[in-house]
Scaffold this motif. Structure first.
Motif, short mmCIF file in Angstrom:
data_model
loop_
_atom_site.label_atom_id
_atom_site.label_comp_id
_atom_site.label_asym_id
_atom_site.label_seq_id
_atom_site.Cartn_x
_atom_site.Cartn_y
_atom_site.Cartn_z
N LEU A 1 -5.06 6.51 3.54
CA LEU A 1 -5.63 6.26 2.21
C LEU A 1 -6.91 7.02 1.95
CD1 LEU A 1 -5.09 2.39 1.86
CD2 LEU A 1 -3.86 4.20 0.66
N VAL A 2 -7.67 7.32 2.99
CA VAL A 2 -8.99 7.92 2.80
C VAL A 2 -8.89 9.35 2.26
CG1 VAL A 2 -9.27 8.94 5.10
CG2 VAL A 2 -11.28 8.04 3.88
N ARG A 3 -7.73 9.97 2.41
CA ARG A 3 -7.58 11.35 1.93
C ARG A 3 -7.29 11.42 0.43
NH1 ARG A 3 -1.76 12.83 2.66
NH2 ARG A 3 -0.66 10.86 3.03
N TYR A 4 -7.06 10.27 -0.21
CA TYR A 4 -6.74 10.25 -1.64
C TYR A 4 -8.00 10.11 -2.49
CZ TYR A 4 -1.91 9.26 -0.16
OH TYR A 4 -0.67 9.32 0.42
N GLN A 5 -7.86 10.52 -3.76
CA GLN A 5 -8.83 10.16 -4.78
C GLN A 5 -8.27 8.99 -5.59
OE1 GLN A 5 -9.71 13.71 -7.04
NE2 GLN A 5 -11.54 14.12 -5.81
N TYR A 6 -9.18 8.17 -6.11
CA TYR A 6 -8.77 6.96 -6.82
C TYR A 6 -9.25 7.08 -8.27
CZ TYR A 6 -7.57 5.41 -2.23
OH TYR A 6 -6.99 5.35 -0.98
N PHE B 1 -0.88 0.57 15.31
CA PHE B 1 -0.06 0.44 14.10
C PHE B 1 -0.89 0.41 12.83
CE2 PHE B 1 3.49 -0.59 16.83
CZ PHE B 1 4.60 -0.21 16.09
N ILE B 2 -2.08 -0.16 12.86
CA ILE B 2 -2.84 -0.38 11.63
C ILE B 2 -3.83 0.74 11.32
CG2 ILE B 2 -4.40 -1.99 10.46
CD1 ILE B 2 -1.50 -2.93 10.84
N LEU B 3 -4.37 1.40 12.33
CA LEU B 3 -5.36 2.45 12.08
C LEU B 3 -4.85 3.55 11.14
CD1 LEU B 3 -8.22 3.37 12.69
CD2 LEU B 3 -7.35 4.58 14.70
N PHE C 1 -11.89 -0.28 2.86
CA PHE C 1 -10.99 0.22 3.89
C PHE C 1 -11.22 -0.51 5.22
CE2 PHE C 1 -10.36 4.67 1.86
CZ PHE C 1 -9.54 4.09 0.91
N ALA C 2 -12.50 -0.77 5.54
CA ALA C 2 -12.82 -1.49 6.78
C ALA C 2 -12.25 -2.91 6.75
CB ALA C 2 -14.33 -1.52 7.00
N GLN C 3 -12.44 -3.59 5.62
CA GLN C 3 -11.91 -4.94 5.50
C GLN C 3 -10.39 -4.94 5.56
OE1 GLN C 3 -11.87 -7.21 1.66
NE2 GLN C 3 -13.33 -8.53 2.72
N MET C 4 -9.76 -3.98 4.90
CA MET C 4 -8.31 -3.86 4.94
C MET C 4 -7.82 -3.69 6.37
SD MET C 4 -6.01 -0.89 3.16
CE MET C 4 -6.67 0.32 4.30
N PHE C 5 -8.50 -2.85 7.15
CA PHE C 5 -8.11 -2.65 8.55
C PHE C 5 -8.20 -3.95 9.33
CE2 PHE C 5 -9.54 -2.04 12.93
CZ PHE C 5 -8.46 -1.34 13.46
N PHE C 6 -9.31 -4.69 9.19
CA PHE C 6 -9.49 -5.92 9.96
C PHE C 6 -8.48 -6.99 9.56
CE2 PHE C 6 -13.77 -4.23 10.97
CZ PHE C 6 -13.74 -4.42 12.34
N ILE C 7 -8.14 -7.07 8.28
CA ILE C 7 -7.16 -8.06 7.85
C ILE C 7 -5.80 -7.78 8.48
CG2 ILE C 7 -5.82 -8.90 5.87
CD1 ILE C 7 -8.34 -8.61 4.18
N HIS C 8 -5.30 -6.56 8.31
CA HIS C 8 -3.97 -6.23 8.82
C HIS C 8 -3.96 -6.17 10.35
CE1 HIS C 8 -2.33 -5.62 4.87
NE2 HIS C 8 -3.29 -4.77 4.56
N LEU D 1 -6.27 -5.32 0.41
CA LEU D 1 -5.01 -5.21 1.12
C LEU D 1 -4.43 -3.82 0.92
CD1 LEU D 1 -3.35 -8.63 0.19
CD2 LEU D 1 -4.41 -8.02 2.37
N HIS D 2 -3.72 -3.34 1.89
CA HIS D 2 -3.17 -1.98 1.83
C HIS D 2 -2.26 -1.80 0.62
CE1 HIS D 2 0.07 0.96 2.92
NE2 HIS D 2 -0.99 1.71 3.07
N GLN D 3 -1.35 -2.75 0.38
CA GLN D 3 -0.39 -2.60 -0.71
C GLN D 3 -1.06 -2.60 -2.08
OE1 GLN D 3 -0.40 -4.96 1.63
NE2 GLN D 3 0.30 -6.96 0.87
#
Length: 311
Positions: A165-170, A157-159, A100-107, A182-184
């Protein structure tokens, strides 16, 4: 985490794919990535050092270029070590928090870079259309405020993306199709309704990067239309040369994203390698080429770089 039954469980880590089907040559793929990483870090660092130590380069255009260099360095540090870990050491696991941290920094980096490119387009409009007031309009305090607005805009916009996503289970397959998050890609692995994430991600991209690209195009219309109507051929070429660097890096930044969006939506899903390769191009080529393009196009900067190496 251990499964609660035969079909429901929650992943503690994601697995990064790299380039599926090419595992036998991962080491040879990793070597060019190492070279790209070294050139990218070196090129952007040199740009920052030269602009900092040379007071004659403390002009709006070069200050905006230094912002790009900082963004590119941050993006590369946040992503390329993970890519090298996959290809060189087969280190494919990444925790959900790190992902999630990497995804935030990329976008965040991509949105902020888009904002800075828009500011650079505004800089070119002022320089060509109103050169006598250029220094009075683009003062250092105003440039600092513009840079801060770009950062805050990207965060705003990105936060929400990782927070949604953090509220979901995977509990589905935990394999990502890239060597980075990546987010998508991540949202498709959630065992929940992801409509909110999908709509927000698409609308955010259109509002941020789509709007920025349209405004950059309009800035070139504002610049070139009166010049082409009344100026001589030599003056037209001079105006085009003034904008050449910014035009090149804008094309390098937006073109892979547009192509990647088209491929994801309209291309046969069996062609899985093309979007992965385009993803690497989109992530690596703009940070690699930005310092090279400006060093080649800007005589002033090129002279300072040559002096640095001679010394």
């Amino acid at each position: 985490m251990s499964p609660t039954n035969d079909t429901t469980f929650t992943h503690a880590v994601f697995l990064l794919s790299g380039i599926p089907g090419q595992e036998d040559v991962y080491l040879w793929i990793g070597i060019p990535f190492c070279l790209i990483y070294a050139i990218l870090i070196l090129g952007n660092s040199i740009i920052l050092i030269v602009i900092k130590v040379d007071s004659s380069l403390h002009e709006p255009m070069y200050l905006f270029l230094s912002m790009l260099a900082v963004i590119d360095l941050g993006l590369s540090i946040a992503t390329i070590p993970t890519i090298l870990g996959v290809f060189l050491f087969n280190s494919r696991e990444i925790s959900i928090g790190a992902c999630f941290a990497q995804m935030f920094f990329i976008h965040f980096s991509q949105c902020t870079e888009s904002s800075v490119l828009l500011l650079m387009a505004f800089d070119r409009v002022v320089a060509i259309r109103n050169p006598l007031r250029y220094t009075s309009i683009l003062t250092l305090p105003r440039i600092a405020i513009m840079g801060l607005v770009c950062v805050l805009r990207g965060v705003a916009f990105i936060l929400p993306l990782p927070l949604l996503l953090v509220r979901y289970q995977y509990c589905r397959e935990n394999i990502l199709s890239h060597s980075y998050c990546l987010h998508q890609e991540v949202m498709k692995l959630a065992c929940a309704d992801i409509t909110v994430n999908s709509v927000y991600g698409l609308s955010g991209s259109l509002l941020m990067m789509g709007l920025d690209s349209v405004l950059i195009f309009l800035s070139y219309v504002i610049i070139l239309k009166p010049v082409l109507n009344v100026a001589s051929r030599a003056e037209c070429l001079k105006a085009l040369k003034t904008c050449a660097s910014h035009l090149c890096i804008s094309l390098l930044f937006y073109s892979p994203e547009i192509i990647l969006s088209v491929v994801h939506r309209f291309m046969n899903s069996s062609s899985h390698l093309l979007p992965i390769i385009l993803g690497y191009i989109y992530l690596l080529v703009p940070p690699l080429m930005n310092p090279i393009v400006y060093s080649v196009q800007s005589t002033h900067l090129r002279v300072r770089l040559i002096r640095l190496f001679v010394k």
